[in-house]
Design an enzyme around this catalytic site. Structure first.
Site, PDB file in Angstrom:
ATOM      1  N   TYR A 108       0.819  -1.217   0.000  1.00 19.33           N
ATOM      2  CA  TYR A 108       0.000   0.000   0.000  1.00 19.33           C
ATOM      3  C   TYR A 108       0.854   1.269   0.000  1.00 19.33           C
ATOM      4  O   TYR A 108       0.428   2.307  -0.492  1.00 19.33           O
ATOM      5  CB  TYR A 108      -0.879   0.053   1.261  1.00 19.33           C
ATOM      6  CG  TYR A 108      -2.239  -0.547   1.092  1.00 19.33           C
ATOM      7  CD1 TYR A 108      -2.396  -1.897   0.788  1.00 19.33           C
ATOM      8  CD2 TYR A 108      -3.381   0.228   1.246  1.00 19.33           C
ATOM      9  CE1 TYR A 108      -3.656  -2.449   0.660  1.00 19.33           C
ATOM     10  CE2 TYR A 108      -4.639  -0.320   1.124  1.00 19.33           C
ATOM     11  CZ  TYR A 108      -4.775  -1.651   0.833  1.00 19.33           C
ATOM     12  OH  TYR A 108      -6.023  -2.185   0.699  1.00 19.33           O
ATOM     13  N   LYS A 123       2.736 -15.107   3.024  1.00 25.03           N
ATOM     14  CA  LYS A 123       2.899 -15.827   1.751  1.00 25.03           C
ATOM     15  C   LYS A 123       4.395 -16.092   1.605  1.00 25.03           C
ATOM     16  O   LYS A 123       5.027 -15.744   0.600  1.00 25.03           O
ATOM     17  CB  LYS A 123       2.315 -14.977   0.604  1.00 25.03           C
ATOM     18  CG  LYS A 123       2.221 -15.679  -0.737  1.00 25.03           C
ATOM     19  CD  LYS A 123       1.149 -16.751  -0.804  1.00 25.03           C
ATOM     20  CE  LYS A 123       1.233 -17.540  -2.100  1.00 25.03           C
ATOM     21  NZ  LYS A 123       0.300 -18.673  -2.168  1.00 25.03           N
ATOM     22  N   ASP A 149      -3.546 -17.951   1.138  1.00 24.45           N
ATOM     23  CA  ASP A 149      -4.564 -18.663   0.355  1.00 24.45           C
ATOM     24  C   ASP A 149      -5.275 -19.702   1.220  1.00 24.45           C
ATOM     25  O   ASP A 149      -6.495 -19.848   1.186  1.00 24.45           O
ATOM     26  CB  ASP A 149      -3.957 -19.280  -0.919  1.00 24.45           C
ATOM     27  CG  ASP A 149      -2.671 -20.043  -0.686  1.00 24.45           C
ATOM     28  OD1 ASP A 149      -2.103 -19.965   0.430  1.00 24.45           O
ATOM     29  OD2 ASP A 149      -2.214 -20.732  -1.621  1.00 24.45           O
ATOM     30  N   ASP A 170      -6.596  -6.512   4.260  1.00 25.10           N
ATOM     31  CA  ASP A 170      -7.708  -5.854   3.572  1.00 25.10           C
ATOM     32  C   ASP A 170      -8.660  -6.915   3.029  1.00 25.10           C
ATOM     33  O   ASP A 170      -9.875  -6.846   3.228  1.00 25.10           O
ATOM     34  CB  ASP A 170      -7.148  -4.997   2.419  1.00 25.10           C
ATOM     35  CG  ASP A 170      -8.239  -4.307   1.622  1.00 25.10           C
ATOM     36  OD1 ASP A 170      -9.164  -3.754   2.249  1.00 25.10           O
ATOM     37  OD2 ASP A 170      -8.168  -4.329   0.378  1.00 25.10           O
ATOM     38  N   ASP A 201     -12.588  -8.387   4.731  1.00 22.86           N
ATOM     39  CA  ASP A 201     -13.871  -8.389   4.018  1.00 22.86           C
ATOM     40  C   ASP A 201     -14.482  -9.794   4.049  1.00 22.86           C
ATOM     41  O   ASP A 201     -15.684  -9.959   4.241  1.00 22.86           O
ATOM     42  CB  ASP A 201     -13.690  -7.978   2.540  1.00 22.86           C
ATOM     43  CG  ASP A 201     -13.887  -6.477   2.324  1.00 22.86           C
ATOM     44  OD1 ASP A 201     -13.571  -5.700   3.246  1.00 22.86           O
ATOM     45  OD2 ASP A 201     -14.361  -6.088   1.229  1.00 22.86           O
TER      46      ASP A 201
HETATM   47  C1  IPM Z   1     -10.459  -0.631   3.862  1.00 19.44           C
HETATM   48  C2  IPM Z   1     -10.665  -0.045   2.492  1.00 19.44           C
HETATM   49  C3  IPM Z   1      -9.487   0.849   2.154  1.00 19.44           C
HETATM   50  C4  IPM Z   1      -8.255  -0.033   2.127  1.00 19.44           C
HETATM   51  C5  IPM Z   1      -9.617   1.676   0.858  1.00 19.44           C
HETATM   52  C6  IPM Z   1     -10.864   2.511   0.853  1.00 19.44           C
HETATM   53  C7  IPM Z   1      -8.406   2.527   0.635  1.00 19.44           C
HETATM   54  O1  IPM Z   1     -10.851  -1.051   1.568  1.00 19.44           O
HETATM   55  O2  IPM Z   1     -10.354   0.159   4.824  1.00 19.44           O
HETATM   56  O3  IPM Z   1     -10.436  -1.846   3.999  1.00 19.44           O
HETATM   57  O4  IPM Z   1      -7.942  -0.636   1.097  1.00 19.44           O
HETATM   58  O5  IPM Z   1      -7.597  -0.114   3.151  1.00 19.44           O
HETATM   59 MG    MG Z   2     -11.015  -3.006   2.435  1.00 17.01          MG
END
Ligand code: IPM
Ligand code: MG
Length: 362
Positions: free
Chosen positions: A135, A190, A222, A246, A250
């Site tokens: 990042y 990884k 993975d 990240d 999710d």
């Molecule tokens: C998160 C989001 C952010 C990230 C984006 C909006 C930059 O996806 O906070 O998980 O990738 O960190």
């Molecule tokens: Mg995110």
């Protein structure tokens, strides 16, 4: 206690408004100041993270953040895109430790796409390193970008990078957090392919020597992605880098029924923090009053606990949320047969009512 309120874009403004009403209901005398961030700030000031917004965030005890981003900014040069605001805040405030707890509320067991027995009682904590990794490595091609893209380019790259102190400090955060829970850490890497993550793994192993009471295991990312849907309850604390964190957070969010339920805290070394829902600005449903405000409301609870030293108030918010879920109210993302569908505002109303009632009955 000063809170910088940065609602941002899309559903950000709607969900943050509800979190503020919930904070107000606690009657704790916070000073709150709101500022523009993301696309909204770009529209008004030509930059997603204006100096004044950054200053406000730095001076506050905590930042309550909504979400940033909209497809309409896809053509902007990368440094001007709304996402740069949240990345800039994380970097400038040194918010390296991101806590993303994935807790399955019993009332929402049926909202998950997984079988109830897999997720009932789920309580895992993802600790994502937030200011390093690919990042923040050097991207290539900025100078020649046209409308944020690289027409005719033959290659593009970003660099993945971690330094020893960066890995050490996040490893310590994970081991300390595990001590307060089930004392198990899974470090996700990884290392079979990437130098950066062999380095990560070695350092986590070294730091672990200071925490003999905590169990450590290592897992490739993975496999971790697979285990999260196969047997999520086997995890306690997961610690990983920025990029993998990240993605996995999710995924973990969906175990709990909806990403609309997942709060997060991003802390620096002096416990100053930024609190935001783990989800994004959802431009497709923005302005419709249907977004789930609970992730933001729960983020406000984390803010009270971690940065403002108000653990009891945090408990009050969390029990109010449980109470509201038990009463059967659901926004669209967590709705299931037999429950009552409500909008953003009604959900906020219900949490406020649950809190106020608790105050009256003591
Ligand atoms: C998160 C989001 C952010 C990230 C984006 C909006 C930059 O996806 O906070 O998980 O990738 O960190
Ligand atoms: Mg995110």
């Amino acid at each position: 206690m000063k809170i910088a309120v940065l609602p941002g874009d899309g559903i950000g403004t709607e969900i943050v408004a509800e979190a503020i009403r919930v904070l107000d209901a606690l009657d704790l005398n916070f000073e709150m100041e709101t500022a523009l961030v993301g696309g909204a700030a770009y529209e008004a000031h030509g930059h997603p993270l204006p100096e004044a917004t950054l200053k406000l965030a730095k001076e506050a005890d905590a930042v309550l953040f909504g979400a940033v981003g909209d497809w309409k900014y896809d053509k902007l040069d990368r440094p001007l895109r709304p996402e740069q605001a949240i990345l800039g805040l994380r970097k400038n405030l040194g918010l390296f430790a991101n806590f993303r707890p994935a807790i399955c509320y019993e009332q929402l067991v049926d909202a998950s796409s997984l079988k109830p027995e897999l997720i009932s009682g789920l309580d895992i904590l993802i600790i994502r390193e937030l200011t390093g990794d690919i990042y923040f490595g050097q991207p290539r091609g900025r100078r020649t970008a046209v409308d944020g893209h690289f027409p005719g380019a033959e290659e593009a790259f970003d660099t993945m990078r971690y330094s020893r102190p960066e890995v050490e400090r996040i490893a310590r955060v994970a081991f300390e957090a595990a001590r307060k829970r089930s004392k198990r850490v899974t470090s996700v890497d990884k290392a079979n392919v990437l130098e950066t993550f062999q380095f990560w793994k070695d350092i986590v192993t070294e730091v672990h020597k200071d925490y003999p009471d905590v169990e450590l295991d290592h897992m490739y990312v993975d496999n971790a992605a697979m285990q999260l849907v196969k047997a999520p309850k086997k995890f306690d604390v997961i610690v990983t880098g920025n990029m993998f964190g990240d993605i996995l957070s999710d995924e973990a969010a969906m175990l709990t029924g909806s990403i609309g339920m997942l709060p997060s805290a991003s802390l620096n070394s002096s416990n100053q923090g930024l609190y935001e829902p783990s989800h994004g600005s959802a431009p497709d449903i923005a302005g419709k009053g249907v977004a789930n405000p609970l992730a933001t409301i729960l983020s406000a609870a984390m803010m009270l606990r971690f940065s403002l030293n108000q653990a009891e108030a945090a408990d009050r918010i969390e029990s109010a949320v449980k109470h509201v879920l038990a009463s059967g109210l659901r926004t669209g993302d967590i709705w299931s047969e037999g429950t009552k569908r409500v909008g953003t505002r009604e959900m906020g109303d219900a949490v406020v009512a649950a809190i106020t009632k608790k105050t009256i009955t003591g």
